[in-house]
Design an enzyme around this catalytic site. Structure first.
Site, PDB file in Angstrom:
ATOM      1  N   HIS A   1      28.268   8.419   2.342  1.00  0.00           N
ATOM      2  CA  HIS A   1      28.149   9.761   1.773  1.00  0.00           C
ATOM      3  C   HIS A   1      26.684   9.991   1.408  1.00  0.00           C
ATOM      4  O   HIS A   1      25.972   9.045   1.060  1.00  0.00           O
ATOM      5  CB  HIS A   1      29.032   9.906   0.533  1.00  0.00           C
ATOM      6  CG  HIS A   1      29.035  11.295  -0.044  1.00  0.00           C
ATOM      7  ND1 HIS A   1      29.256  12.408   0.741  1.00  0.00           N
ATOM      8  CD2 HIS A   1      28.830  11.751  -1.310  1.00  0.00           C
ATOM      9  CE1 HIS A   1      29.198  13.491  -0.026  1.00  0.00           C
ATOM     10  NE2 HIS A   1      28.933  13.121  -1.269  1.00  0.00           N
TER      11      HIS A   1
ATOM     12  N   ASP B   1      25.317  17.221  -5.946  1.00  0.00           N
ATOM     13  CA  ASP B   1      26.061  17.021  -4.702  1.00  0.00           C
ATOM     14  C   ASP B   1      26.617  18.358  -4.238  1.00  0.00           C
ATOM     15  O   ASP B   1      27.464  18.956  -4.892  1.00  0.00           O
ATOM     16  CB  ASP B   1      27.201  16.021  -4.928  1.00  0.00           C
ATOM     17  CG  ASP B   1      27.805  15.527  -3.621  1.00  0.00           C
ATOM     18  OD1 ASP B   1      27.586  16.172  -2.581  1.00  0.00           O
ATOM     19  OD2 ASP B   1      28.504  14.499  -3.642  1.00  0.00           O
TER      20      ASP B   1
ATOM     21  N   CYS C   1      28.266  16.054   5.000  1.00  0.00           N
ATOM     22  CA  CYS C   1      27.519  15.704   3.791  1.00  0.00           C
ATOM     23  C   CYS C   1      26.013  15.644   3.994  1.00  0.00           C
ATOM     24  O   CYS C   1      25.250  16.157   3.165  1.00  0.00           O
ATOM     25  CB  CYS C   1      28.043  14.396   3.198  1.00  0.00           C
ATOM     26  SG  CYS C   1      27.817  12.934   4.243  1.00  0.00           S
TER      27      CYS C   1
END
Length: 268
Positions: free
Chosen positions: A237, A260, A179
């Protein structure tokens, strides 16, 4: 002859060819003068990405270095990250990324016509940062198993080498990312295109896969936990936020917008 070009604040970004056309009587002469690149402009008050505060422009557009927070809620680690959005060839790589997307391949004319909208460009780039859609994306994700044959995600400390490797390997996805790597590369590309962008880290992060806005846990009649839910929680995250207005939603929604690029699920 001296002349000035004044582009509309909502003009489509990308490469432009500049040609001089001279008409004399019934004769027409054409000469190619060169090429220029038009980007989003956070200094222009009419641009959708306009950011009024100069300190924020310096941080979220011009700063080539940053810190990414990872770890867990009880032990937060700060990683240095080199965005390098102004390094040699990065702009060409970022513009090529737009032309490699599935959006462009499906309908080039419509795709290009929408490149004056940072909302649309943000969605295209968030798709292209990962290679999960068979779209020549930049990075493949991997969260378990061995990394010995490719780069361990924890070894990356900047975006430039990743984007350069992607180009050198003829736009094959670089292995591997997680991530914070996806977010770091995404920040580089969007800042390069002129969209103010930052990273956000969240700890004890919930991942809801069935869209009921809750993390579901199941137990049998005796109280034993059943491992049947696909929902999960992560230590942390990392994603991105970009700054632009939202005429589609209204003034209250102007400002930081969530993007994202981590490919946990395909979005619509």
């Amino acid at each position: 002859i001296n002349f000035t070009i004044s582009s509309p604040a909502n003009a489509v970004i990308g490469r432009y060819n500049l040609t001089l056309l001279v008409i004399s009587g019934n004769k027409i002469f054409s000469r190619f003068l060169g090429q220029f690149v038009l980007l989003f402009n956070p200094w222009c008050s009419g641009d959708a990405v306009y950011m009024a505060n100069e300190n924020e422009r310096q941080e979220y557009v011009l700063n080539e270095n940053g810190i990414i927070f990872v770890g867990n809620a009880k032990y937060i680690e700060a990683r240095g990250w080199y965005y390098g959005q102004f390094q040699d060839q990065l702009l060409n790589i970022c513009l090529t990324m737009l032309d490699l997307s599935l959006y462009y391949r499906q309908d080039a004319a419509i795709d290009v016509s929408r490149r004056g909208d940072p909302k649309y460009v943000g969605r295209v780039i968030s798709s292209m940062i990962n290679g999960n859609d068979n779209d020549n994306g930049v990075l493949l994700g991997k969260w378990q198993g061995s990394f010995h044959s490719h780069e361990n995600p924890s070894r990356w400390d900047g975006s430039v080498v990743i984007l350069q490797k992607w180009r050198q390997d003829n736009y094959k996805p670089v292995q591997y990312g997680q991530c914070w790597v996806f977010a770091g590369v995404m920040c580089t590309v969007l800042r390069c295109l002129g969209i103010p962008t930052r990273l956000v880290s969240n700890f004890n992060s919930a991942h809801d896969v069935d869209r009921n806005l809750s993390i579901d846990k199941y137990y049998d009649s005796s109280g034993k936990s059943l491992n049947i839910s696909k929902d999960s929680t992560w230590d942390y995250h990392v994603w991105n936020e970009s700054w632009f207005i939202r005429p589609d939603l209204g003034t209250p929604y102007n400002g930081w917008q969530v993007l994202d690029a981590t490919p946990q699920e395909q979005s619509k």
